[in-house]
Design a protein around this motif. Structure first.
Motif, PDB file in Angstrom:
ATOM      1  N   UNK A 215       0.810  -1.218   0.000  1.00  0.00           N
ATOM      2  CA  UNK A 215       0.000   0.000   0.000  1.00  0.00           C
ATOM      3  C   UNK A 215       0.844   1.269   0.000  1.00  0.00           C
ATOM      4  N   UNK A 216       2.110   1.158   0.350  1.00  0.00           N
ATOM      5  CA  UNK A 216       2.977   2.338   0.423  1.00  0.00           C
ATOM      6  C   UNK A 216       3.323   2.871  -0.968  1.00  0.00           C
ATOM      7  N   UNK A 217       3.439   4.186  -1.063  1.00  0.00           N
ATOM      8  CA  UNK A 217       3.909   4.788  -2.305  1.00  0.00           C
ATOM      9  C   UNK A 217       5.401   4.490  -2.448  1.00  0.00           C
ATOM     10  N   UNK A 218       5.755   3.801  -3.513  1.00  0.00           N
ATOM     11  CA  UNK A 218       7.138   3.365  -3.704  1.00  0.00           C
ATOM     12  C   UNK A 218       7.490   3.637  -5.163  1.00  0.00           C
ATOM     13  N   UNK A 219       8.160   4.736  -5.422  1.00  0.00           N
ATOM     14  CA  UNK A 219       8.467   5.166  -6.777  1.00  0.00           C
ATOM     15  C   UNK A 219       9.582   4.325  -7.385  1.00  0.00           C
ATOM     16  N   UNK A 220       9.571   4.228  -8.717  1.00  0.00           N
ATOM     17  CA  UNK A 220      10.566   3.421  -9.426  1.00  0.00           C
ATOM     18  C   UNK A 220      11.988   3.890  -9.093  1.00  0.00           C
ATOM     19  N   UNK A 221      12.190   5.199  -9.038  1.00  0.00           N
ATOM     20  CA  UNK A 221      13.542   5.689  -8.744  1.00  0.00           C
ATOM     21  C   UNK A 221      13.974   5.298  -7.322  1.00  0.00           C
ATOM     22  N   UNK A 222      13.021   5.211  -6.403  1.00  0.00           N
ATOM     23  CA  UNK A 222      13.350   4.779  -5.043  1.00  0.00           C
ATOM     24  C   UNK A 222      13.675   3.282  -5.018  1.00  0.00           C
ATOM     25  N   UNK A 223      12.910   2.517  -5.790  1.00  0.00           N
ATOM     26  CA  UNK A 223      13.187   1.079  -5.884  1.00  0.00           C
ATOM     27  C   UNK A 223      14.585   0.830  -6.442  1.00  0.00           C
ATOM     28  N   UNK A 224      14.915   1.552  -7.518  1.00  0.00           N
ATOM     29  CA  UNK A 224      16.220   1.378  -8.164  1.00  0.00           C
ATOM     30  C   UNK A 224      17.350   1.763  -7.211  1.00  0.00           C
ATOM     31  N   UNK A 225      17.137   2.821  -6.459  1.00  0.00           N
ATOM     32  CA  UNK A 225      18.152   3.255  -5.490  1.00  0.00           C
ATOM     33  C   UNK A 225      18.359   2.189  -4.427  1.00  0.00           C
ATOM     34  N   UNK A 226      17.268   1.606  -3.942  1.00  0.00           N
ATOM     35  CA  UNK A 226      17.371   0.568  -2.919  1.00  0.00           C
ATOM     36  C   UNK A 226      18.010  -0.704  -3.463  1.00  0.00           C
ATOM     37  N   UNK A 227      17.820  -0.957  -4.777  1.00  0.00           N
ATOM     38  CA  UNK A 227      18.405  -2.153  -5.396  1.00  0.00           C
ATOM     39  C   UNK A 227      19.819  -1.893  -5.915  1.00  0.00           C
ATOM     40  N   UNK A 228      20.273  -0.627  -5.829  1.00  0.00           N
ATOM     41  CA  UNK A 228      21.634  -0.222  -6.215  1.00  0.00           C
ATOM     42  C   UNK A 228      21.909  -0.424  -7.707  1.00  0.00           C
ATOM     43  N   UNK A 229      20.870  -0.219  -8.534  1.00  0.00           N
ATOM     44  CA  UNK A 229      21.043  -0.300  -9.987  1.00  0.00           C
ATOM     45  C   UNK A 229      20.168   0.781 -10.632  1.00  0.00           C
ATOM     46  N   UNK A 230      20.349   0.986 -11.943  1.00  0.00           N
ATOM     47  CA  UNK A 230      19.572   2.001 -12.646  1.00  0.00           C
ATOM     48  C   UNK A 230      18.112   1.578 -12.759  1.00  0.00           C
ATOM     49  N   UNK A 231      17.185   2.542 -12.877  1.00  0.00           N
ATOM     50  CA  UNK A 231      15.759   2.183 -13.005  1.00  0.00           C
ATOM     51  C   UNK A 231      15.474   1.226 -14.156  1.00  0.00           C
ATOM     52  N   UNK A 232      16.059   1.503 -15.332  1.00  0.00           N
ATOM     53  CA  UNK A 232      15.806   0.657 -16.501  1.00  0.00           C
ATOM     54  C   UNK A 232      16.290  -0.770 -16.253  1.00  0.00           C
ATOM     55  N   UNK A 233      17.501  -0.906 -15.736  1.00  0.00           N
ATOM     56  CA  UNK A 233      18.076  -2.232 -15.494  1.00  0.00           C
ATOM     57  C   UNK A 233      17.312  -2.943 -14.381  1.00  0.00           C
ATOM     58  N   UNK A 234      16.878  -2.201 -13.379  1.00  0.00           N
ATOM     59  CA  UNK A 234      16.127  -2.792 -12.279  1.00  0.00           C
ATOM     60  C   UNK A 234      14.811  -3.382 -12.762  1.00  0.00           C
ATOM     61  N   UNK A 235      14.104  -2.634 -13.625  1.00  0.00           N
ATOM     62  CA  UNK A 235      12.821  -3.130 -14.148  1.00  0.00           C
ATOM     63  C   UNK A 235      13.036  -4.402 -14.961  1.00  0.00           C
ATOM     64  N   UNK A 236      14.071  -4.407 -15.813  1.00  0.00           N
ATOM     65  CA  UNK A 236      14.372  -5.585 -16.634  1.00  0.00           C
ATOM     66  C   UNK A 236      14.668  -6.801 -15.776  1.00  0.00           C
ATOM     67  N   UNK A 237      15.532  -6.614 -14.783  1.00  0.00           N
ATOM     68  CA  UNK A 237      15.942  -7.742 -13.940  1.00  0.00           C
ATOM     69  C   UNK A 237      14.792  -8.230 -13.070  1.00  0.00           C
ATOM     70  N   UNK A 238      13.985  -7.311 -12.567  1.00  0.00           N
ATOM     71  CA  UNK A 238      12.859  -7.699 -11.717  1.00  0.00           C
ATOM     72  C   UNK A 238      11.844  -8.524 -12.517  1.00  0.00           C
TER      73      UNK A 238
END
Length: 215
Positions: free
Chosen positions: A113-136
């Motif tokens: 339910x929490x607002x979790x933006x893609x850029x925040x996800x990528x930062x937490x995963x220590x990779x770029x947003x584009x690469x994070x989405x692909x790998x996820x």
């Protein structure tokens, strides 16, 4: 098969095992995954079309199928006619993968339910947003946003099972309003929240009846 009334019931043996019974069902389920659940199905009547990771499988009366956890799939009638099937969902432990992605996945699962933006996800995963989405998506079958919406729907299901009001479920599961909940819920579950609540109650009544009969 005779044209009869559609019906669906949900029964839970415990927190790890759930049984879903579809009778004279005609709905098609868009691509989705079952997070940390192994799904075993048995077709009682009619035929279904199962698309598993892009591969099509047709199952008829008496056939069984297996859907591994976190694998993208869609399911529906094979020929436009209704089908009946029994599905067993068994909770499993996720297989080890990238620890950063697992941590991200866990964060979404625990609080979708929490607002979790893609850029925040990528930062937490220590990779770029584009690469994070692909790998996820490669690891779990859905993009992070799709996964979060699906997790919100799953949370809404649990809250409805606890007899929470639909307005309360809308807020607690992180949806903007009830129409947003309805759209997402129907896409994933194939029912409105109210219909799902009725199906849960029907399953509980059936279980209670069986328990009384076995005394």
């Amino acid at each position: 098969m005779e044209n009869q009334t559609e019906a669906i019931t949900y029964s839970k043996a415990n927190d790890r095992i759930e049984i879903v019974h579809y009778r004279n069902w005609t709905k098609t389920y868009a691509p989705h995954t079952h997070t940390s659940h192994l799904t075993l199905g048995y077709v009682e009547e009619g035929r279904i079309r199962l698309v598993l990771n892009g591969a099509e499988l047709l199952c008829g009366k008496g056939d069984t199928f297996r859907i591994p956890p976190d694998v993208l799939h869609e399911i529906g009638p094979a020929d436009g006619e209704s089908y009946s099937m029994m599905v067993l969902c068994v909770r499993t432990e996720p297989e080890p993968s990238d620890p950063n992605l697992q941590q991200l996945r866990r964060a979404i699962l625990e609080q979708p339910e929490n607002l979790y933006l893609i850029r925040e996800m990528a930062k937490d995963a220590h990779i770029s947003p584009y690469y994070m989405i692909r790998r996820f998506r490669k690891a779990f079958g859905l993009t992070p946003h799709q996964f979060q919406i699906q997790c919100r729907v799953r949370k809404a299901q649990k809250l409805l099972e606890e007899e929470k009001s639909i307005s309360r479920v809308t807020y607690d599961a992180g949806f903007a309003d009830q129409s947003h909940l309805d759209r997402c819920f129907q896409k994933v579950v194939g029912l409105t929240p109210a219909q799902y609540r009725d199906a849960i109650r029907a399953g509980d009544q059936q279980s209670a009846g069986k328990n009384l009969a076995n005394r």
